[in-house]
Design a protein around this motif. Structure first.
Motif, PDB file in Angstrom:
ATOM      1  N   VAL A 205       0.876  -1.177   0.000  1.00  0.00           N
ATOM      2  CA  VAL A 205       0.000   0.000   0.000  1.00  0.00           C
ATOM      3  C   VAL A 205       0.910   1.222   0.000  1.00  0.00           C
ATOM      4  CG1 VAL A 205      -0.207  -0.141   2.508  1.00  0.00           C
ATOM      5  CG2 VAL A 205      -1.834   1.231   1.222  1.00  0.00           C
ATOM      6  N   MET A 222      -0.684  -3.968   6.102  1.00  0.00           N
ATOM      7  CA  MET A 222      -1.698  -4.862   5.535  1.00  0.00           C
ATOM      8  C   MET A 222      -1.948  -6.022   6.502  1.00  0.00           C
ATOM      9  SD  MET A 222      -2.607  -3.695   2.574  1.00  0.00           S
ATOM     10  CE  MET A 222      -3.387  -5.124   1.826  1.00  0.00           C
ATOM     11  N   ARG A 224      -4.274  -9.751   6.863  1.00  0.00           N
ATOM     12  CA  ARG A 224      -5.053 -10.745   6.125  1.00  0.00           C
ATOM     13  C   ARG A 224      -5.779 -11.646   7.102  1.00  0.00           C
ATOM     14  NH1 ARG A 224      -1.129 -10.120   2.602  1.00  0.00           N
ATOM     15  NH2 ARG A 224      -1.865  -9.272   0.623  1.00  0.00           N
ATOM     16  N   ALA A 270      -9.439  -3.220   2.635  1.00  0.00           N
ATOM     17  CA  ALA A 270      -8.530  -2.948   1.518  1.00  0.00           C
ATOM     18  C   ALA A 270      -9.275  -2.814   0.197  1.00  0.00           C
ATOM     19  CB  ALA A 270      -7.468  -4.044   1.432  1.00  0.00           C
ATOM     20  N   GLU A 332      -9.202  -8.609   3.967  1.00  0.00           N
ATOM     21  CA  GLU A 332      -7.941  -7.901   3.835  1.00  0.00           C
ATOM     22  C   GLU A 332      -8.162  -6.468   4.284  1.00  0.00           C
ATOM     23  OE1 GLU A 332      -4.328  -8.029   0.622  1.00  0.00           O
ATOM     24  OE2 GLU A 332      -6.339  -7.709  -0.142  1.00  0.00           O
ATOM     25  N   ILE A 334      -6.316  -2.633   5.936  1.00  0.00           N
ATOM     26  CA  ILE A 334      -5.128  -1.797   6.143  1.00  0.00           C
ATOM     27  C   ILE A 334      -5.257  -1.152   7.524  1.00  0.00           C
ATOM     28  CG2 ILE A 334      -3.852   0.227   5.331  1.00  0.00           C
ATOM     29  CD1 ILE A 334      -5.089  -0.407   2.526  1.00  0.00           C
TER      30      ILE A 334
END
Ligand SMILES: [Zn+2]
Lengths: 799, 344
Positions: A205, A222, A224, A270, A332, A334
């Motif tokens: 990112v 990030m 997950r 995300a 996902e 951020i």
């Protein structure tokens, strides 16, 4: 702000110290603890159980009969909660259990089915307000576990007075208070652990920091995994205990980090960050964003906007957007951990009329270095609470804002003299070090490095260190001492002295009540008193009520209102107020003039026949008496213009003047104004500028040595019109007769049979010579002079 | 001739004495005294005749008549005193439990009464009493007190702003503290001053909140002023105000214009610190905010913070008044209802 004692214990070993003792110590050393709220207290016989089966109650649609297992035993319990289901782990109050409020659980029959206890809701356990259903626990809890052994259930919650930590960015979290407790008790402090991974680098990112004056540091990481599910029970319990609502794993963990170490963080889904780029920029003119609270907001100028390539995603440091946040299906995300400029942030918040928990922390001026720590703490919490979520090994960082080391030179002597206590250097150094200060002795001074979390706004100078030492050694150890001072007489402000004298005189001599009215005059009150709409007045921008924006320039309207409030139940109303009035057209240029005014009002519920105007003359007598108490001279003149105050009678009135002009008035209230209020009797009122009145105060004595020869006393009665005023009669008579020593008004009568426009005056005259006793003949000559003069003025002598 | 007169005198004296014996009330006595000693009485007539007697008879009879008259008068006077004493005690026309005839009594505003008490205590300790403007500049109300516009402390002081046509930034003072700086600028150091007065907050009124209330600001600036002095002066003042020893404690608190800052609590008088409803179980009652004057504020007042230090406090009067009298609603103070004021 709320603090959980159980949570605090993660960072400091408080041993067996009671919540009450800890609250007391924090109150005396750090910040006021306004109260302790106990959770899970007063509960006996409640254990973890499993709902093994659920069946409909045979005789009631809304009830279920649940088979509940506790260890090896099973029970039948009738439950009315809509959310109960087989497979759930729950708290079961067994027969004989006690719930908060001394509520005892008994075996009972509910619509013919035996129930052996109760499946509990949060509210029944005193753990929350939720009464809609039973409290569902985490499945991993072993059946039979006592309630007090379930983590985070039994706890003491401290309510912190936010005002007392306004200056302490480090205290808006558990870790900060734990550090204080460790320093106070001299015990070990265990700061929150953080993950050493991730490293700075290319993190998938991009962060473009366009407004580095609004945002000094920005980290993006990030994540997950499924962040949209529920958070573990301990996380939820702690957040709820501290007054936050549990939302989802991801959001709950950001809040958890905030309550732990004070750094707000934010999560973006995300998928909603277009182009994989985060732009930190200024708002554009008229830009709008629908925020998480589902309000569509126009962003003020200079708002720090977190955006992607095309649109705003969040208001930096205050609140996220409704669209860009994580959801149930987020896989996902951020993580944002940033530092926002506090002054701009407050302006934005004020402009939006929006305050949030994040803002409350950022505006206190956090250590910019805390942002990275917040990110790393989040990652550490993932390992503890959500191992299925993975964080990227690298993060993106932008901005260079950092808090440097602040070194202060502190003189121990200054510390002692400011506190007024002889304390050793060692006893200063030790607590400072425990609080994170680095202290080096340099000769007779201390070089003190302020820790970054205290150095942003809080500890900036020597005197701030004095406070740290003072509260750590305990202010209660400082013995009270009276100062040695220069002995000199004090001067009292003349207007305050006059106020006191007026209050005492009007109360004690004349029976007035001392009242206070508001400084704002509402329009209706203004109008009822007949005050001019156009008179200039100081006005408020943000009054409590739009029709009360005007500051009073006279006390009279409010006092007339007060008369109205009382006159139907009180025979004779006598009230006065002394207070500031506001005159915008005068003043020193810096602020409007605010003279101290004195206003007194007398009102009779009923005025007797033949006593018209008497009340006004009585009030004037009281004012004259007050002037004598002040030793001031009040000059009364014909009341030309007094009736510009719409309530004032056009002829029964007088101006009070000095060489600079009018500074007060006395008047009867006009009959039509009295009618408007619905009053039957007369009302009289005066108002004067106290500062002006006491300018004429004189300490010169008016004593006259006692006469050696007796007075000859003569009463004269005559009828005259009002053109021939009393002051002139007295002046002319004194000029005409050198033997006239004193003139006293005995009676003034204005009612029938005296014709309208005329009055009967009775005066008592005293004649006196300094060197002999006057004979009747000598006095007769003098009286003839006076009578002749009166006749020449058209006065009609009475027998 | 002489024997006639003598006989007449004897008869008159006898008649007077027997009349006096018959008197049982002061009224009887008045009648008897008029009849037998008055202007038209027989004795008085005989006394008047003395001048008309031949010279040789005048002496002996005159002497006798005058003596009789004196004796009688003395007897009458003694008898009157007895009668009066009896009659005053015998007739009851006063009930000590009936309230006296009331003159009109005035009523001091209870908040101002406490304000004056506080003033008197400080004056006795050598403090000036100053008054200050209620419409104040933003600079004095906030900036000079180390509260710049972006400061979070402003959130706790909901402020009335003046809509000034000249564009000046004016407020209704939110506290009496601006007078700290004004007083230092006017009088310099050393200085002891209190500033009682009304302050304003933009708050909707209810039973415990008002948009206007009363404070007393205090400021001591001198060489070597310390926290110990702050404690000493406050304990002395509260001892005077409440009577007796008053235990006080300082709790750390934040006010931008002091460093260090405190809230001062005094031990609850209702429960002697044991905890009750008045002190919400804590044993302590929050009374005022105080602290050592911040160096920035001393500088704003033109005082050198290296040479001088000081302490300041701000005491709220309304809550104190409510506590003292058990007043249930703060709005009475500005309500103008005489049923309220007549109780003070
Ligand atoms: Zn108490």
């Amino acid at each position: 702000m709320k603090l959980s004692l159980g949570w605090l214990r993660e960072f400091v070993d408080l041993g067996g110290r009671s919540a009450e003792e800890i609250a007391q110590v924090l109150t005396m050393r750090t910040a006021l603890i306004e109260g302790i709220e106990w959770r899970g207290r007063g509960i006996e016989g409640v254990v973890v159980g499993k709902v093994l089966a659920k069946a409909k109650h045979p005789n009631a649609d809304r009830l279920n009969v649940c088979t509940v297992g506790i260890g090896a035993e099973t029970f039948e319990i009738v439950c009315g909660a809509p959310n109960v289901d087989a497979g759930q782990t729950v708290f079961v109050a067994q027969v004989g259990a006690v719930l908060p409020g001394d509520f005892r659980i008994k075996r009972s029959k509910i619509r013919g089915v035996e129930s052996n206890g109760m499946i509990c809701s949060s509210k029944e356990l005193g753990l929350g307000e939720d009464h809609d259903g039973i409290l569902v626990l985490e499945d991993e809890l072993a059946s039979g576990t006592a309630l007090s052994d379930v983590p985070g259930v039994v706890d003491a919650i401290f309510e912190i007075d936010n005002k007392s930590i306004t200056h302490r960015p480090d205290l808006w979290c558990h870790e900060g208070f734990a550090r204080e407790l460790a320093a106070i008790y001299g015990i070990e402090f265990r700061p929150a652990t953080t993950a050493t991974e991730p490293r700075p680098g290319d993190a998938g990112v991009r962060v473009v920091l366009e407004a580095d004056d609004l945002c000094g540091k920005y980290h993006a990481l990030m994540l997950r995994g499924s962040l949209g599910g529920p958070a573990p029970a301990l996380v939820r319990r702690r957040l709820e205990a501290c007054g936050l609502r549990s939302i989802s794993l991801g959001v709950d963990l950001t809040n958890y980090v905030m309550l732990e170490i004070g750094q707000p963080t934010h999560l973006f889904d995300a998928r909603h960050v277009g182009g994989g780029t985060i732009r930190v920029r200024r708002s554009t003119a008229g830009e709008r964003l629908r925020t998480l609270d589902d309000v569509d907001r126009e962003l003020p100028a200079d708002t720090c906007v977190i955006a992607d390539a095309t649109r705003a995603l969040a208001i930096g440091g205050i609140m996220g957007g409704v669209e860009s946040g994580t959801r149930a299906d987020t896989t996902e995300a951020i993580l944002e951990a940033a530092w926002f400029e506090p002054v701009r942030l407050r302006r934005t918040s004020t402009g939006l009329g929006l305050r949030t928990d994040a803002l409350a922390r950022f505006e206190k001026h956090l250590d910019p270095g805390l942002a990275e720590r917040g990110m790393r703490r989040f990652v550490a919490l993932l390992a503890r609470f959500a191992p299925a979520i993975s964080a990227a090994p690298t993060y993106t960082v932008a901005g260079s804002r950092a808090q440097g080391v602040l070194r202060l030179q502190v003189r121990p002597e200054r510390v002692r003299s400011r506190l007024g206590v002889a304390t050793s250097v060692e006893s200063m150094i030790d607590p400072l070090q425990r609080l994170g200060f680095r202290v080096t002795v340099q000769g007779d001074q201390l070089a003190i490095d302020v820790p970054t979390w205290r150095a942003t706004r809080d500890v900036l100078g020597e005197d701030d260190v004095v406070e740290e030492v003072g509260r750590m050694i305990g202010y209660d150890t400082i013995a009270p001492v009276l100062p040695h001072v220069v002995c000199a007489p004090v001067t009292l402000e003349p207007s305050l002295v006059a106020w006191r004298a007026a209050s005492a005189t009007l109360r004690e001599r004349f029976g007035f009540a001392e009242v206070l009215s508001h400084a704002t005059a509402d329009d209706q009150q203004w109008a009822r008193a007949g005050m001019s709409e156009t008179a200039p007045a100081v006005r408020l921008k943000n009054p409590l009520q739009q029709n009360a924006a005007r500051l009073r320039r006279s006390l009279a309207p409010a006092l007339l209102e007060f008369v109205d409030r009382n006159i139907r139940t009180v025979e004779h109303v006598r009230m006065f107020e002394c207070g500031r009035v506001f005159v915008p057209e005068l003043g020193d240029g810096e602020i409007p003039a605010q003279p101290l005014a004195l206003c007194a009002v007398v009102a009779d519920r009923v005025t007797r026949k033949g006593e018209g105007g008497l009340l006004l003359r009585q009030l004037k007598g009281m004012l004259e008496d007050l002037a004598r108490v002040w030793t001031a001279t009040l000059r009364f003149e014909a009341g030309i213009g007094v009736d510009a105050r719409g309530f004032a009678h056009p002829s029964r009135c007088a101006r009070i003047v000095d060489e600079r002009g009018e500074f007060g008035f006395i008047a009867q209230v006009r009959p039509d104004v009295a009618d408007r209020f619905g009053w039957r009797g007369e009302v009289a009122i005066f108002e004067i500028d106290v500062d002006r009145a006491v300018e004429s105060v004189s300490r010169a004595s008016t004593y006259v040595p006692l006469a050696r020869f007796p007075d000859v006393k003569v009463d004269l009665s005559f009828i005259t019109d009002f053109e021939l005023d009393f002051a002139r009669i007295e002046r002319e008579w004194r000029a005409a007769s050198t033997l006239l020593a004193d003139v006293e008004l005995v009676d003034e009568y204005v009612a029938p049979p005296i014709p309208a426009g005329k009055r009967s005056l009775t005066m008592r005259l005293r004649f006196r010579a300094v060197d002999k006793t006057l004979t009747d003949a000598e006095v007769g000559v003098e009286i003839e002079k006076l009578k002749t003069w009166l006749a020449a003025q058209g006065a009609q002598l009475r027998a | 001739m002489s024997s006639d007169l003598d006989r007449a005198l004897d008869e008159a004296v006898l008649a007077a004495k027997s009349a006096l014996t018959r008197c049982t009330t002061v009224d009887d006595w008045e009648a008897a005294a008029t009849a037998h000693l008055g202007r038209k009485s027989a004795i008085n007539g005989l006394l008047r005749q003395i001048a008309t007697l031949p010279t040789d008879q005048r002496g002996p009879f005159g002497k006798r008549a005058n003596e009789s008259s004196r004796t009688l008068t003395a007897e009458f006077d003694a008898r009157k005193a007895d009668l009066l004493a009896n009659s005053l005690a015998a007739v009851r026309d006063f009930d000590p439990s009936t309230p006296g005839v009331a003159l009109r009594r005035g009523h001091e505003h209870p908040v101002l009464a406490i304000r004056r008490e506080v003033e008197d205590v400080f004056v006795s300790m050598g403090f000036r009493v100053q008054d200050g403007p209620e419409v104040e500049t933003e600079a004095y109300n906030f900036e000079a007190l180390n509260i710049p516009s972006h400061h979070p402390a402003r959130d706790f002081q909901d402020t009335f702003w003046v809509d000034d046509p000249a564009g000046r930034r004016l407020v209704m003072r939110t506290h009496t503290s601006p007078m700290q700086v004004r007083a230092m600028r006017q009088f310099g150091a050393p200085l002891r001053v209190i500033v009682p007065g009304r302050v304003y907050r933009n708050e909707t009124a209810d039973a415990t909140h008002e948009s206007a209330f009363h404070q007393v600001e205090g400021l001591v600036v001198d060489r070597g002023i310390s926290v110990a002095h702050l404690k000493g002066v406050m304990a002395a003042v509260l001892g005077r105000l409440f009577g007796g020893e008053v235990a006080v404690r300082l709790r750390p608190h934040y006010f931008p214009f002091v460093e260090p800052g405190f809230e001062l609590d005094f031990q609850c008088r209702f429960c002697a610190g044991a905890g009750c409803a008045v002190c919400k179980g804590t044993g302590w009652i929050e009374l005022l905010g105080c602290g050592l004057v911040h160096a920035h504020v001393l500088k704003a007042g033109g005082v050198d913070p290296e040479a001088f230090t000081g302490f300041a406090f701000g005491l709220g009067l309304d809550r104190l008044t409510m506590m003292r009298h058990g007043v249930e609603d703060i709005r009475h103070f500005h309500g103008g209802d005489l049923r309220f004021f007549e109780q003070f």
